[in-house]
Design an enzyme around this catalytic site. Structure first.
Site, PDB file in Angstrom:
ATOM      1  N   SER A 560       4.178   1.562  -7.061  1.00 33.64           N
ATOM      2  CA  SER A 560       3.379   1.335  -6.306  1.00 33.64           C
ATOM      3  C   SER A 560       4.390   0.354  -5.371  1.00 33.64           C
ATOM      4  CB  SER A 560       1.981   1.737  -6.525  1.00 33.64           C
ATOM      5  OG  SER A 560       0.403   1.795  -5.140  1.00 33.64           O
ATOM      6  N   HIS A 680      -0.827  10.030  -7.459  1.00 32.49           N
ATOM      7  CA  HIS A 680      -0.282   8.912  -7.408  1.00 32.49           C
ATOM      8  C   HIS A 680       0.205   8.096  -8.804  1.00 32.49           C
ATOM      9  CE1 HIS A 680       0.886   5.100  -6.166  1.00 32.49           C
ATOM     10  NE2 HIS A 680      -0.098   4.690  -6.337  1.00 32.49           N
TER      11      HIS A 680
END
Length: 705
Positions: A560, A680
């Site tokens: 991320s 995610h």
């Protein structure tokens, strides 16, 4: 998603967009894009997924699925609730038990929801995303819950009302279709709902800008609006504190990631909590809690950034600005979290990135004292109240402690009653004999001392030949702490290369994180973002200078925002590393605000649509820095770039485009893999997590060991 090619001539006040031949990969589910993904996945798996990989994957999965893990529990009423995944239940079981049963070695669980059975019955790969229970008005047992289910592991969830006594969804109960939804109870027959209500109901970040109060039997689309925010803000939310005698309805306007406005419902009207927007506001019973992100004054009291202050809620809303300072940080110590028992406030702080716990006593003017927990050095501690509403557990707390070489222990204690009693412990997942933990400080380009932990052999040979894995994040005031990981132990520390050496693991506490509070974070915001990358590079150089490793044996990993970090290592500092694992990353910082939830991170990175901002953003946009690196003839480390199709937070497209651009430029050693599920996190169950982790670790180990 916006898949439109940027105009070559920008409108006034908008930064010009560089030409991008890979925009077609932003159409996430197009046949052409998915064909490209399939081809890259096949190439990566053909290269990597051999018997050695399969052995590592099985070892990692055995850690994730281990039956003797600690089943962390949350007390609600007389039950202790837990969500559990294992080999037999990969999607998981939502379950509960009594305290007497929980503390035994083999608790007897009542199954509330079998997610595997639900997925099989409905033909949807449901991922359990949590629940919110209705507080019983009479103080009895909890009867209702709102269960959140993701169809693919992404942030979008479906909401269903659940009958706890029947262990089933309530027939004809409240439901909402999948969306980026927040929902909370307002009594047994009403909910505050923030979701996509159609045109104009979402912010530019893709979250709800309106909240409606929905009564049972009402179509949510017909419900009256209770609260709304500007579309340029991140989101609107309304929550209800259900504590008997202290019920509060709280509205939050999340302006950006670090500024908010909080209001409390009084006599049918929202009464704002009048503090600067950078002050984080908490509500607990009769108190307001204030945690400023910048130095400020409230009621004549100076509050440094990262401090904690309290005020009487009713008095403050009536205009009295009297506040009491509870915690003040120093250069080595920062506040990480708080939790209330019935009579005390528990504070977890970091001192040079190791945890300590303090107790504040409201009855003694909020005086602070250390909590006796019996912990040692370089440990990660997590503490929280058991149940402050139950007289029998009023001042009880849970304490989870672990370290790099110390498996987690769950203890339970009572404030003021001595050292907590261990309840459950996780066994060691790897042999830590002969390994040691040290903390070092590297000097960054501007002279700042940056801490990092090094885990490796006590008799480490300082000849530069040790395989080293650096992990970092450096953003959003998130702290990386010295916690236990059986996966790191098996996949890196206890592996032997051709030289017979195990690996060395390094955790970098760079600026942009929260290890030293808000100032440590703010030091790497926006135009100062480069400091986070300079810090990480300084640690890499320090490892080489100390003889621990050399660039050929040095790997880096990040996800991320950490993917953006290692993307900058790949393009700005390619000479420092031999391998990079870049997961679910931000990489194209010119278009990140137009992709998935990217608009919500402008406060962290800046707005690339603003020419002045783009001037500094382009300096940490790996997708564009790649052009300069290619022009300079840079030799790049081998890189694995990976993502997930269902990631609706960052999205897979930035990873796709970066890999495609590097491959098209003929950069050797570039590999790409994309999971079709998992959101995610890159994985929605333990099997997928094991595949993702084993792929990354195997790639890195083969490259630098």
């Amino acid at each position: 998603m916006d898949n439109t090619v940027d105009a070559t001539t920008p409108s006034q006040g908008t930064a010009a967009a560089p030409h991008d031949p890979w925009l077609w990969l932003e159409d996430i589910h197009s046949p052409q894009a998915l064909d490209w993904v399939t081809a890259r996945n096949t190439a990566t798996e053909d290269m990597l997924h051999d018997d050695a990989y399969r052995g590592l994957e099985a070892s990692v999965l055995s850690v994730l699925d281990a039956d003797d893990r600690i089943p962390m529990a949350t007390k609600r009423g007389g039950f202790y609730y837990n969500f559990w995944r294992d080999a037999a239940h990969p999607k998981g079981l939502w379950r509960r038990t009594s305290w007497e049963s929980y503390r035994t070695e083999d608790p007897r669980w009542q199954i509330l929801l079998d997610v595997d059975a639900l997925a099989s019955a409905e033909g949807i790969d449901w991922v359990f995303a949590g629940s919110r229970m209705l507080h019983p008005a009479d103080g009895g047992e909890y009867q209702r819950a709102l269960v959140r289910l993701s169809p693919d592991g992404g942030d979008a969830v479906e909401v269903r009302e659940f009958d706890l006594s029947a262990s089933a969804f309530l027939p004809g109960g409240f439901t909402l279709p999948a969306g980026k939804t927040q929902v909370g109870w307002d009594g047994p027959d009403a909910w505050y709902v923030a979701t996509d209500f159609g045109q104009g109901s979402l912010t530019r970040s893709g979250y709800a800008r309106t909240v409606r109060r929905v009564e049972r039997g009402m179509d949510p689309a017909d419900a009256p609006e209770a609260f709304c925010v500007d579309a340029s803000h991140v989101m609107a939310s309304v929550s209800v504190d259900q504590t008997p005698g202290f019920e509060h309805v709280i509205a939050t306007d999340v302006i950006d990631f670090f500024t908010t406005r909080t209001s409390i419902l009084r006599a049918g009207a929202w009464v704002p909590v009048d503090v600067p927007t950078h002050v984080r506001v908490g509500v607990h019973r009769q108190w307001l809690l204030f945690s400023p992100q910048q130095d400020c004054e409230l009621g004549g009291t100076h509050l440094p950034a990262g401090s904690l202050a309290v005020a009487d809620l009713d008095a403050f809303l009536a205009g009295d600005r009297t506040v009491t300072t509870v915690f003040t940080p120093d250069a080595a110590t920062s506040l990480q979290s708080t939790s209330f028992t019935a009579d005390y406030l528990l504070l977890t702080v970091l001192h040079h990135v190791s945890s300590r716990v303090l107790v504040a006593d409201p009855a003694a003017g909020w005086s602070l004292s250390p909590l006796e927990v019996g912990a040692g050095a370089h440990l990660d501690l997590s503490i929280g109240a058991v149940d402050d509403e139950d007289p029998e557990t009023a001042n009880d707390y849970w304490l989870v402690s672990s370290g790099f070489l110390t498996p987690a222990t769950l203890s339970r204690g009572t404030v003021g009653a001595g050292v907590p009693e261990p309840v459950k412990s996780s066994p060691a997942r790897f042999d830590a004999t002969g390994l040691e933990v040290h903390q070092f400080f590297a000097t960054s380009d501007d002279g700042t001392r940056v801490p990092y932990f090094q885990v490796g052999p006590a008799d480490l040979v300082h000849d530069g030949a040790n395989p080293v894995l650096m992990n970092g994040y450096g953003g959003f005031e998130t702290s990386l702490t010295p916690s236990y990981s059986g996966v790191v132990g098996r996949a890196w520390l206890r592996r032997d290369g051709d030289t017979g050496r195990g690996g060395v693991y390094v955790l970098a506490n760079i600026r942009g994180g929260g290890e030293y509070g808000p100032e440590w974070h703010r030091a790497a915001l926006r135009e100062n973002r480069h400091r986070a990358y300079e810090d990480f590079a300084a640690i890499a150089r320090d490892l080489v200078a100390r003889g621990v490793t050399t660039p050929a044996h040095l790997a880096a990993t990040g996800r991320s925002n950490g993917g953006l970090l290692v993307g900058n290592m790949l393009t700005r500092y390619p000479e420092l590393f031999g391998a990079i694992s870049c997961g679910v990353p931000l990489l194209d910082m010119r278009r990140y605000t137009r992709l998935s939830a990217g608009h919500s991170w402008i406060a962290e990175y800046g707005d690339p649509e603003v020419p002045e901002d783009w001037e500094f953003i382009r300096g940490f946009s790996p997708y564009h820095l790649l052009d300069e690196a290619l022009a300079s003839g840079a030799r790049f480390p081998r890189a694995l770039i990976w993502s997930a199709t269902s990631d609706d937070r960052v999205g897979p497209v930035q990873a796709r485009k970066m890999a495609a651009k590097m491959l098209d430029a003929g950069v050797p050693g570039i590999w790409y893999r994309e999971s079709l599920e998992g959101g995610h996190a890159g994985a929605s169950d333990n099997r997928q997590s094991a595949q993702m982790l084993a792929t990354s670790y195997e790639f890195l180990w083969r490259t630098v060991a």
